[in-house]
Motif scaffolding. Sequence first.
Motif, PDB file in Angstrom:
ATOM      1  N   ARG A   1      -5.725  -0.067   1.105  1.00 22.13           N
ATOM      2  CA  ARG A   1      -6.515  -0.054   1.602  1.00 22.13           C
ATOM      3  C   ARG A   1      -7.804   1.005   1.028  1.00 22.13           C
TER       4      ARG A   1
ATOM      5  N   LYS B   1     -18.443   6.220  -9.215  1.00 13.57           N
ATOM      6  CA  LYS B   1     -17.918   6.747  -8.117  1.00 13.57           C
ATOM      7  C   LYS B   1     -16.418   6.588  -8.749  1.00 13.57           C
TER       8      LYS B   1
ATOM      9  N   SER C   1       1.134  -1.255  -0.093  1.00 13.53           N
ATOM     10  CA  SER C   1       0.013   0.059  -0.060  1.00 13.53           C
ATOM     11  C   SER C   1       0.983   0.893  -0.080  1.00 13.53           C
TER      12      SER C   1
ATOM     13  N   ARG D   1     -11.435   3.294   2.641  1.00 16.80           N
ATOM     14  CA  ARG D   1     -11.858   3.560   4.531  1.00 16.80           C
ATOM     15  C   ARG D   1     -12.954   1.959   4.546  1.00 16.80           C
TER      16      ARG D   1
HETATM   17  C1  BTN Z   1     -12.250   4.172  -0.787  1.00 17.65           C
HETATM   18  O1  BTN Z   1     -11.606   3.390   0.250  1.00 17.65           O
HETATM   19  O2  BTN Z   1     -12.678   5.050  -1.424  1.00 17.65           O
HETATM   20  C2  BTN Z   1      -9.896   5.103  -0.767  1.00 17.65           C
HETATM   21  C3  BTN Z   1      -9.329   4.218  -1.403  1.00 17.65           C
HETATM   22  C4  BTN Z   1      -8.307   4.950  -1.094  1.00 17.65           C
HETATM   23  C5  BTN Z   1      -7.316   3.494  -1.965  1.00 17.65           C
HETATM   24  C6  BTN Z   1      -5.736   5.106  -1.993  1.00 17.65           C
HETATM   25  S1  BTN Z   1      -5.023   4.629  -3.671  1.00 17.65           S
HETATM   26  C7  BTN Z   1      -3.792   5.268  -2.753  1.00 17.65           C
HETATM   27  C8  BTN Z   1      -3.819   5.031  -1.361  1.00 17.65           C
HETATM   28  N1  BTN Z   1      -2.988   3.090  -1.412  1.00 17.65           N
HETATM   29  C9  BTN Z   1      -3.825   2.890  -0.162  1.00 17.65           C
HETATM   30  O3  BTN Z   1      -3.859   1.514  -0.124  1.00 17.65           O
HETATM   31  N2  BTN Z   1      -4.926   3.198  -0.207  1.00 17.65           N
HETATM   32  C10 BTN Z   1      -4.661   4.883  -1.131  1.00 17.65           C
END
Ligand code: BTN
Length: 274
Positions: free
Chosen positions: A58, A130, A30, A60
Amino acid sequence: MYDYTPEAINSRLTTHTLGRRIELYRQAGSTNDLVRAAAQRGEAEGLVILAEEQVAGRGRLGRRWVAPPGCCVLCSILLRPRFSPQEAFYITISAAVAIYRTLKALDPVAGGGFAPTIKWSNDVLLNGRKVAGILSESEFSGRDWAFSVLGFGINVNIERAQFGELQDVATSLSGEMGHEVDRVGVLTRVLSELESLYLLLQGGQFGQVYAEWIGALETIGRRVSIIEPSASDDNGKVARVEGTALRVDPDGALVVLTEAGVERRVLAGDVLPR
Ligand code: BTN
């Protein structure tokens, strides 16, 4: 095929701080975790870490964020805010506004083709689906910030069929525009919009960012059904709040007028269509 390299990004970057140091990985766990580790090593504000693919992305509410390799903007930024940690919510909304502004600027028919909105709390939608998600994670040292990691994922070049069962709720820029989109252009614009919004926050000017976020929020006045991740009803089922979204409190909580005529504050959750 557009180039997506640190050199290409650097050559078009107009910011002073954000993205002045960029790392781009072909594959990462991540990017938020990589930035957190860099922050703990004392890296300066503005570091941007990008990945072509995340194997442990990851989202939310403890969810996974999955994106096909080589087609999206998967970005995390190291911030060291000077304002109060109580205002942490403004970091996330400034990213939503920066992406919203970028989509408006990309609109192929200047105000006619794209209808970006923000769905509470921070999903960016394009024509109702989205297109981007934001995950900011902060660490504190006592009552002060240690640092904040601002991560976002933008669906840039994903074909409709690739969304599978999410087709009705997710979209991409290429899907809406009908052609491949230059990720460097999208990323550099978001970083530039974000830097100007973040400077406002660092100067204590929260009102302007908040007003723009509220202006783009499609949720107020709507009938909503919200799943609250941490709450459950008497039978242990995940709790749902249903009613009309009235307003957002200064801490980012959505105030919902339920059918029983009671105002309920919801701090985190997913707004489902009703
Ligand atoms: C959501 O659930 O809408 C939030 C998503 C966020 C994704 C981004 S991708 C770059 C960064 N690294 C991650 O592991 N998550 C965020």
